[in-house]
Design a protein around this motif. Structure first.
Motif, PDB file in Angstrom:
ATOM      1  N   PHE A 284      -5.868   5.281   4.791  1.00 53.53           N
ATOM      2  CA  PHE A 284      -6.320   6.428   3.983  1.00 53.53           C
ATOM      3  C   PHE A 284      -5.453   6.615   2.723  1.00 53.53           C
ATOM      4  N   PRO A 285      -4.104   6.588   3.033  1.00 55.80           N
ATOM      5  CA  PRO A 285      -3.278   7.002   1.865  1.00 55.80           C
ATOM      6  C   PRO A 285      -3.385   5.727   0.801  1.00 55.80           C
ATOM      7  N   THR A 286      -3.373   4.450   1.207  1.00 54.12           N
ATOM      8  CA  THR A 286      -3.693   3.455   0.188  1.00 54.12           C
ATOM      9  C   THR A 286      -4.812   3.394  -0.669  1.00 54.12           C
ATOM     10  N   TYR A 287      -6.144   4.067   0.146  1.00 52.04           N
ATOM     11  CA  TYR A 287      -7.332   4.156  -0.686  1.00 52.04           C
ATOM     12  C   TYR A 287      -7.052   5.108  -1.644  1.00 52.04           C
ATOM     13  N   LEU A 288      -6.307   6.468  -1.258  1.00 54.20           N
ATOM     14  CA  LEU A 288      -6.198   7.395  -2.203  1.00 54.20           C
ATOM     15  C   LEU A 288      -5.220   6.972  -3.170  1.00 54.20           C
ATOM     16  N   GLY A 289      -4.284   6.221  -2.963  1.00 49.20           N
ATOM     17  CA  GLY A 289      -3.492   5.739  -4.083  1.00 49.20           C
ATOM     18  C   GLY A 289      -4.108   4.795  -5.028  1.00 49.20           C
ATOM     19  N   ILE A 290      -4.946   4.177  -4.477  1.00 49.02           N
ATOM     20  CA  ILE A 290      -5.872   3.143  -5.557  1.00 49.02           C
ATOM     21  C   ILE A 290      -6.682   3.745  -6.224  1.00 49.02           C
ATOM     22  N   ARG A 291      -7.350   4.729  -5.663  1.00 48.76           N
ATOM     23  CA  ARG A 291      -8.390   5.640  -6.293  1.00 48.76           C
ATOM     24  C   ARG A 291      -7.669   6.152  -7.434  1.00 48.76           C
ATOM     25  N   ALA A 292      -6.989   6.962  -7.174  1.00 48.95           N
ATOM     26  CA  ALA A 292      -6.005   7.526  -8.243  1.00 48.95           C
ATOM     27  C   ALA A 292      -5.577   6.732  -9.309  1.00 48.95           C
TER      28      ALA A 292
ATOM     29  N   TRP B 209     -11.863  -1.550   9.996  1.00 51.81           N
ATOM     30  CA  TRP B 209     -10.402  -1.005   9.691  1.00 51.81           C
ATOM     31  C   TRP B 209      -9.797  -0.031  10.620  1.00 51.81           C
ATOM     32  N   SER B 210      -8.534   0.094  10.957  1.00 52.67           N
ATOM     33  CA  SER B 210      -7.952   1.169  11.564  1.00 52.67           C
ATOM     34  C   SER B 210      -7.017   1.693  10.898  1.00 52.67           C
ATOM     35  N   PHE B 211      -6.606   2.826  11.387  1.00 48.39           N
ATOM     36  CA  PHE B 211      -5.266   3.623  10.570  1.00 48.39           C
ATOM     37  C   PHE B 211      -4.287   2.577  10.707  1.00 48.39           C
ATOM     38  N   GLU B 212      -3.997   2.153  11.864  1.00 49.20           N
ATOM     39  CA  GLU B 212      -2.884   1.396  11.921  1.00 49.20           C
ATOM     40  C   GLU B 212      -3.483  -0.303  12.134  1.00 49.20           C
ATOM     41  N   PHE B 213      -2.870  -1.253  11.688  1.00 50.55           N
ATOM     42  CA  PHE B 213      -3.347  -2.744  11.648  1.00 50.55           C
ATOM     43  C   PHE B 213      -3.547  -3.020  12.992  1.00 50.55           C
TER      44      PHE B 213
ATOM     45  N   GLY C 143       0.798  -1.334   0.004  1.00 52.02           N
ATOM     46  CA  GLY C 143       0.052   0.162  -0.090  1.00 52.02           C
ATOM     47  C   GLY C 143       0.799   0.930   0.021  1.00 52.02           C
ATOM     48  N   TRP C 144       0.354   2.256   0.370  1.00 54.17           N
ATOM     49  CA  TRP C 144       1.021   3.773   0.707  1.00 54.17           C
ATOM     50  C   TRP C 144       0.967   3.935   1.915  1.00 54.17           C
ATOM     51  N   GLY C 145       2.038   4.854   2.621  1.00 55.48           N
ATOM     52  CA  GLY C 145       2.209   5.465   3.652  1.00 55.48           C
ATOM     53  C   GLY C 145       1.793   6.999   3.414  1.00 55.48           C
ATOM     54  N   HIS C 146       1.885   7.711   4.493  1.00 51.63           N
ATOM     55  CA  HIS C 146       1.545   9.091   4.187  1.00 51.63           C
ATOM     56  C   HIS C 146       2.659   9.838   3.774  1.00 51.63           C
ATOM     57  N   SER C 147       3.915   9.280   3.861  1.00 55.98           N
ATOM     58  CA  SER C 147       4.823  10.097   3.232  1.00 55.98           C
ATOM     59  C   SER C 147       5.720   9.311   2.225  1.00 55.98           C
ATOM     60  N   HIS C 148       6.492   9.672   1.443  1.00 54.73           N
ATOM     61  CA  HIS C 148       7.097   9.049   0.466  1.00 54.73           C
ATOM     62  C   HIS C 148       8.239   8.121   1.016  1.00 54.73           C
ATOM     63  N   ASN C 149       8.645   8.193   2.306  1.00 55.25           N
ATOM     64  CA  ASN C 149       9.782   7.378   2.847  1.00 55.25           C
ATOM     65  C   ASN C 149       8.927   6.525   3.849  1.00 55.25           C
ATOM     66  N   ASP C 150       7.551   6.388   4.065  1.00 49.70           N
ATOM     67  CA  ASP C 150       7.125   5.611   5.149  1.00 49.70           C
ATOM     68  C   ASP C 150       7.212   4.024   4.594  1.00 49.70           C
ATOM     69  N   LYS C 151       7.699   3.294   5.451  1.00 45.52           N
ATOM     70  CA  LYS C 151       7.944   1.858   5.204  1.00 45.52           C
ATOM     71  C   LYS C 151       6.550   1.007   5.402  1.00 45.52           C
ATOM     72  N   LYS C 152       5.768   1.420   6.171  1.00 49.34           N
ATOM     73  CA  LYS C 152       4.453   0.886   6.433  1.00 49.34           C
ATOM     74  C   LYS C 152       3.320   1.599   5.772  1.00 49.34           C
ATOM     75  N   SER C 153       2.329   0.806   5.199  1.00 53.02           N
ATOM     76  CA  SER C 153       1.378   1.538   4.420  1.00 53.02           C
ATOM     77  C   SER C 153       0.306   1.553   5.763  1.00 53.02           C
ATOM     78  N   SER C 154      -0.687   2.815   5.216  1.00 53.80           N
ATOM     79  CA  SER C 154      -1.845   3.244   6.010  1.00 53.80           C
ATOM     80  C   SER C 154      -3.135   3.173   5.441  1.00 53.80           C
TER      81      SER C 154
ATOM     82  N   ALA D 257      -2.270  -3.212  -3.660  1.00 52.27           N
ATOM     83  CA  ALA D 257      -2.772  -2.381  -2.611  1.00 52.27           C
ATOM     84  C   ALA D 257      -3.980  -2.722  -2.047  1.00 52.27           C
ATOM     85  N   GLU D 258      -4.835  -3.285  -2.994  1.00 54.91           N
ATOM     86  CA  GLU D 258      -6.300  -3.950  -2.485  1.00 54.91           C
ATOM     87  C   GLU D 258      -5.916  -5.116  -1.713  1.00 54.91           C
ATOM     88  N   ARG D 259      -4.871  -5.687  -2.049  1.00 59.05           N
ATOM     89  CA  ARG D 259      -4.684  -7.039  -1.257  1.00 59.05           C
ATOM     90  C   ARG D 259      -4.059  -6.438   0.261  1.00 59.05           C
TER      91      ARG D 259
END
Length: 186
Positions: free
Chosen positions: A133-141, A179-183, A120-131, A165-167
């Motif tokens: 909302f950013p993952t939803y936004l990335g998929i949508r885009a 779901w929560s912001f953090e798993f 997925g995507w994290g909030h920032s470009h260097n996040d190692k873990k996904s969150s 990302a869907e997985r």
């Protein structure tokens, strides 16, 4: 008769919302801020473009071009580092029918190259873990643009990123079904 009344009410509501949205624009930058008369941001301008994409396109055209120029300038000069900025910008461009633009390429490339290792995507470009909302936004885009791609290899790569990302979203569903912001955190 009911559909005539319904269309009239809908038309009045949309027209009122359109006028309110246009009035809230920051005249000095041609973007939108959080509130009327606040500084314009990439996020709020992209959100305004998304709203305009659902309204009368002929009336909105003059504002769309100026708002895209604002977002382009902000991306170029401020170099944002968050998924939200690039994903919302890309989504707004897609919904406004803009598929060939340097800003599209920049946002698209950013999303394809900044994905976290977990899919997925994290909030920032260097996040190692996904969150979430950013993952939803990335998929949508990416979904907004994948069918516009003519390069089959890039299209397949993008579909693969969307699927990963869907997985990630499916795999991080909490035991209670939400779901929560953090798993697995409430």
């Amino acid at each position: 008769v009911m559909s005539i009344i319904s269309n009239y009410i809908r038309s009045k509501y949309i027209s009122s919302a359109y006028e309110r949205l246009i009035q809230a624009r920051d005249l000095s930058s041609d973007g939108w801020g959080v509130w009327e008369k606040s500084d314009a941001t990439i996020t709020n301008t992209a959100e305004a473009l998304i709203a305009l994409s659902y309204m009368d396109s002929i009336r909105a055209q003059g504002y769309v071009g100026k708002a895209i120029a604002f977002i382009s300038k902000m991306v170029e000069t401020r170099k944002p580092t968050t998924t939200r900025h690039y994903a919302l910008a890309l989504t707004s461009l897609a919904l406004c029918g803009i598929h060939q633009d340097p800003l599209v390429e920049k946002c698209y490339s950013w999303l394809l190259t900044t994905r976290a290792d977990d899919g997925g995507w994290g909030h920032s470009h260097n996040d190692k873990k996904s969150s979430l909302f950013p993952t939803y936004l990335g998929i949508r885009a990416l979904v907004a643009f994948v069918n516009k791609l003519s390069d089959i290899e890039l299209k397949n790569k993008t579909i693969g990123r969307i699927n990963q990302a869907e997985r990630w979203i499916i795999d991080t569903q909490n035991e209670d079904g939400g779901w929560s912001f953090e798993f697995n955190q409430v």
